[in-house]
Design a protein around this motif. Structure first.
Motif, PDB file in Angstrom:
ATOM      1  N   LYS A  13       0.836  -1.206   0.000  1.00  0.00           N
ATOM      2  CA  LYS A  13       0.000   0.000   0.000  1.00  0.00           C
ATOM      3  C   LYS A  13       0.871   1.257   0.000  1.00  0.00           C
ATOM      4  N   ASN A  28       0.544 -19.561   0.329  1.00  0.00           N
ATOM      5  CA  ASN A  28      -0.243 -20.718  -0.142  1.00  0.00           C
ATOM      6  C   ASN A  28       0.509 -22.031   0.109  1.00  0.00           C
ATOM      7  N   ASP A  32     -10.584 -10.988 -11.106  1.00  0.00           N
ATOM      8  CA  ASP A  32      -9.846 -10.873  -9.835  1.00  0.00           C
ATOM      9  C   ASP A  32      -9.012 -12.137  -9.611  1.00  0.00           C
ATOM     10  N   GLY A  83      -7.493 -15.321   0.498  1.00  0.00           N
ATOM     11  CA  GLY A  83      -8.695 -15.271   1.334  1.00  0.00           C
ATOM     12  C   GLY A  83      -9.688 -16.337   0.908  1.00  0.00           C
ATOM     13  N   LYS A  84      -9.862 -16.467  -0.406  1.00  0.00           N
ATOM     14  CA  LYS A  84     -10.783 -17.498  -0.924  1.00  0.00           C
ATOM     15  C   LYS A  84     -10.339 -18.895  -0.490  1.00  0.00           C
ATOM     16  N   MET A  92     -23.318 -15.805  -0.508  1.00  0.00           N
ATOM     17  CA  MET A  92     -22.472 -15.208   0.520  1.00  0.00           C
ATOM     18  C   MET A  92     -21.302 -14.488  -0.142  1.00  0.00           C
ATOM     19  N   ALA A 134     -11.751  -7.957   1.173  1.00  0.00           N
ATOM     20  CA  ALA A 134     -11.366  -6.713   1.848  1.00  0.00           C
ATOM     21  C   ALA A 134     -12.261  -5.500   1.535  1.00  0.00           C
ATOM     22  N   ALA A 136     -13.042 -15.629   7.046  1.00  0.00           N
ATOM     23  CA  ALA A 136     -13.338 -16.977   6.578  1.00  0.00           C
ATOM     24  C   ALA A 136     -14.052 -17.803   7.646  1.00  0.00           C
TER      25      ALA A 136
END
Ligand code: B1M
Length: 210
Positions: free
Chosen positions: A53, A70, A99, A104-105, A175, A179, A198
């Motif tokens: 960022k 991962n 994307d 997160g997924k 659902m 972020a 999660a």
């Protein structure tokens, strides 16, 4: 804990093999898998996120850190997931079209599995029809969408619109998370549930289907 601190630092440097080895070592030493996830892996990823960022690191560094994350998760997954005999429900989960963020997924998939769901992980860059076709094919209860970019959140709306066009909206619990996603946004687009992480996604899904 020193071991988890080292894991976090190696993750930030993108040392996938070493991160994997340290995750295994921590498990062998009896460290709680959730502690390894939060303090060893996610803490390192959050530091990289902050530096990204602030333009202190760039896409290549973030990419190798994500690969290390991962790699660590692949060792941790069996410990975080305890699958029962009969699934409590079925879920298709993916990152929306355009994307490519998958960490997160991946966590959401793991937590759903841990909560007793049969999960189809559709991966990243998933089109609305791909979510819906797979949900139809596996008789899913839940369609779970993740988005990390403010430019791809609109794909969640697109999927809900597509469900309506195909006359299937009422059939699925939709659902969403990621972020930039909020509860207000979920209400605005007509999703059933937004959850911030999660674990709460999996808890919510379980409480809805049971
Ligand atoms: Co990206 N990226 N990235 N990136 N990246 C962000 C998201 C960003 C916030 C960084 C920043 O500028 N501060 C920013 C988005 C800004 C915005 O739109 N608001 C950004 C950008 C701009 C980009 C690119 C456009 C950069 C470029 O190319 N110039 C590009 C886009 C590529 C694309 O997708 N088309 C890009 C690329 C990448 C990498 C490929 C380098 C890499 C991804 C690698 C990978 O995923 N395999 C990457 C990464 C790693 C990040 C950051 C640093 C970390 C994301 C992450 O994995 N966090 C991120 C900064 C940040 O988020 N602070 C950033 C850890 C993960 C566990 O959290 O995914 O949020 P998260 O998941 C959480 C919750 O959100 C929730 O559960 C998890 C916690 O339990 N959750 C759900 C997630 N999905 C859910 C679904 C649910 C419920 C909860 O229900 C179904």
């Amino acid at each position: 804990m020193e071991l988890l601190q080292e894991m976090s630092e190696l993750l930030q440097k993108g040392k996938a093999k070493k991160v994997k080895a340290l995750v295994q070592q921590a498990l062998d030493e009896g460290v709680d898998p959730k502690e390894i996830l939060n303090e060893g892996l996610l803490s390192g990823m959050m530091i990289i996120g902050g530096k990204f960022k602030n333009n202190e690191v760039f896409v290549p560094e973030v990419l190798v850190a994500a690969r290390a994350m991962n790699a660590g998760l692949s060792i941790l997954e069996p410990k975080l997931v305890e699958v029962g005999n009969e699934p409590v429900g079925r879920a298709v989960i993916g990152t929306v079209q355009g994307d490519l963020h998958d960490i997160g997924k991946n966590l959401v998939c793991m937590m759903f599995k841990g909560a007793g769901f049969e999960v189809c992980d559709l991966g990243v860059d998933v089109s609305s029809d791909a979510f819906i076709d797979k949900a139809e094919e596996m008789h899913a209860d839940v369609i779970g969408m993740s988005a990390l970019l403010s430019t791809t959140m609109c794909q969640m709306q697109a999927c809900i619109d597509r469900l309506k066009e195909r006359g299937l909206r009422e059939k699925y619990i939709v659902m969403i998370g990621g972020a930039p996603v909020t509860d207000d946004f979920a209400r605005q687009i007509g999703a059933d549930y937004y959850t911030p992480d999660a674990a709460s996604a999996a808890e919510t899904a379980r409480s809805v289907v049971l």
